[in-house]
Design an enzyme around this catalytic site. Structure first.
Site, PDB file in Angstrom:
ATOM      1  N   SER A   1       0.843  -1.200   0.000  1.00  0.00           N
ATOM      2  CA  SER A   1       0.000   0.000   0.000  1.00  0.00           C
ATOM      3  C   SER A   1       0.873   1.243   0.000  1.00  0.00           C
ATOM      4  O   SER A   1       2.004   1.229   0.482  1.00  0.00           O
ATOM      5  CB  SER A   1      -0.887   0.012   1.251  1.00  0.00           C
ATOM      6  OG  SER A   1      -1.674   1.172   1.295  1.00  0.00           O
TER       7      SER A   1
ATOM      8  N   ASN B   1      -1.164   4.040   0.798  1.00  0.00           N
ATOM      9  CA  ASN B   1      -2.160   4.854   1.484  1.00  0.00           C
ATOM     10  C   ASN B   1      -1.561   5.322   2.813  1.00  0.00           C
ATOM     11  O   ASN B   1      -1.333   4.529   3.721  1.00  0.00           O
ATOM     12  CB  ASN B   1      -3.422   4.012   1.720  1.00  0.00           C
ATOM     13  CG  ASN B   1      -4.526   4.778   2.420  1.00  0.00           C
ATOM     14  OD1 ASN B   1      -4.282   5.456   3.409  1.00  0.00           O
ATOM     15  ND2 ASN B   1      -5.735   4.658   1.917  1.00  0.00           N
TER      16      ASN B   1
ATOM     17  N   ASP C   1      -7.285  -6.162   2.522  1.00  0.00           N
ATOM     18  CA  ASP C   1      -8.435  -5.624   1.806  1.00  0.00           C
ATOM     19  C   ASP C   1      -9.523  -5.452   2.846  1.00  0.00           C
ATOM     20  O   ASP C   1      -9.727  -6.328   3.694  1.00  0.00           O
ATOM     21  CB  ASP C   1      -8.886  -6.570   0.689  1.00  0.00           C
ATOM     22  CG  ASP C   1      -9.791  -5.861  -0.322  1.00  0.00           C
ATOM     23  OD1 ASP C   1      -9.652  -4.627  -0.484  1.00  0.00           O
ATOM     24  OD2 ASP C   1     -10.627  -6.524  -0.939  1.00  0.00           O
TER      25      ASP C   1
ATOM     26  N   ASP D   1     -15.171   6.476   7.791  1.00  0.00           N
ATOM     27  CA  ASP D   1     -15.026   6.718   9.235  1.00  0.00           C
ATOM     28  C   ASP D   1     -16.000   7.759   9.799  1.00  0.00           C
ATOM     29  O   ASP D   1     -16.526   7.572  10.891  1.00  0.00           O
ATOM     30  CB  ASP D   1     -13.583   7.132   9.574  1.00  0.00           C
ATOM     31  CG  ASP D   1     -12.610   5.962   9.498  1.00  0.00           C
ATOM     32  OD1 ASP D   1     -13.054   4.837   9.210  1.00  0.00           O
ATOM     33  OD2 ASP D   1     -11.404   6.181   9.727  1.00  0.00           O
TER      34      ASP D   1
END
Length: 204
Positions: free
Chosen positions: A8, A10, A76, A162
């Site tokens: 990742s 991110n 994931d 979130d």
């Protein structure tokens, strides 16, 4: 020190994972930090299929470069809303059509749940982690968090869904929690705790 490659780039996710695994003697690297530029298509039918595909493609790439003594971890995760029969599920990141556009995804979810009563807004976040070693050993760890989908965004922390995911026990959304609070109960936090137990066996 063993390399631990996160599949990742991110920044939010990488920070969360590094915090939770900080007690291990691992050199934890994002794809960018490891100098890996691979885009793996997530075309699996389940969270585990997507995670394994990402981790294994990167493992094969590293082996082709002569690397050894490493672990690749992919995860994931997604949101499953009861009223929507488990949607958005594996399509959570691209629910509104464009990958990773949080605001559009949240807008679409709110639209789908318009006028839906509170007791029908139950949801859970799920995270499935797959870690593979250079030798091909595979570890799978799953975590879930349960909550409700609010009718409006609340909170400025976190990412993704979130601000809509409300946890009744804490009377807060994920986006209103500190990183320590969220890591303790989040789907990824719980999956990583299970992963930690399994890693102890491999890292002896």
């Amino acid at each position: 020190m063993k390399k631990f490659i996160l599949a990742s780039n991110n920044a939010h996710k990488v920070k969360e994972i590094k915090e939770i695994l900080k007690d291990f003697n691992l050199n934890i690297l994002s794809l960018n930090e490891a100098g890996i530029d691979i885009d793996v298509e997530e075309d699996g039918k389940t969270f585990e299929e997507n995670s394994f595909k990402k981790a294994n493609e990167i493992r094969k790439y590293l082996l082709s470069k002569g690397e050894s003594d490493f672990i690749v971890m992919a995860d994931d995760s997604g949101l499953e809303v009861d009223y929507l029969n488990g949607a958005p599920g594996i399509y959570s990141a691209r629910y509104a059509g464009e990958h990773g556009n949080d605001s559009k995804n949240n807008e679409k979810l709110l639209e789908e749940l318009k006028n839906v009563k509170d007791d029908e807004r139950k949801a859970n976040f799920i995270c499935v982690i797959v870690a593979v070693t250079d030798k091909g050993e595979k570890i799978v760890a799953e975590g879930k968090s349960y909550g409700l989908i609010l009718e409006a965004l609340s909170g400025n922390e976190g990412f993704g869904y979130d601000p809509l995911f409300f946890v009744p026990e804490y009377k807060k959304t994920f986006a209103e929690m500190t990183s320590d609070e969220k890591n303790a109960i989040s789907h990824r936090g719980r999956a990583l705790e299970k992963l930690k137990d399994n890693l102890k066996g491999i890292l002896k």
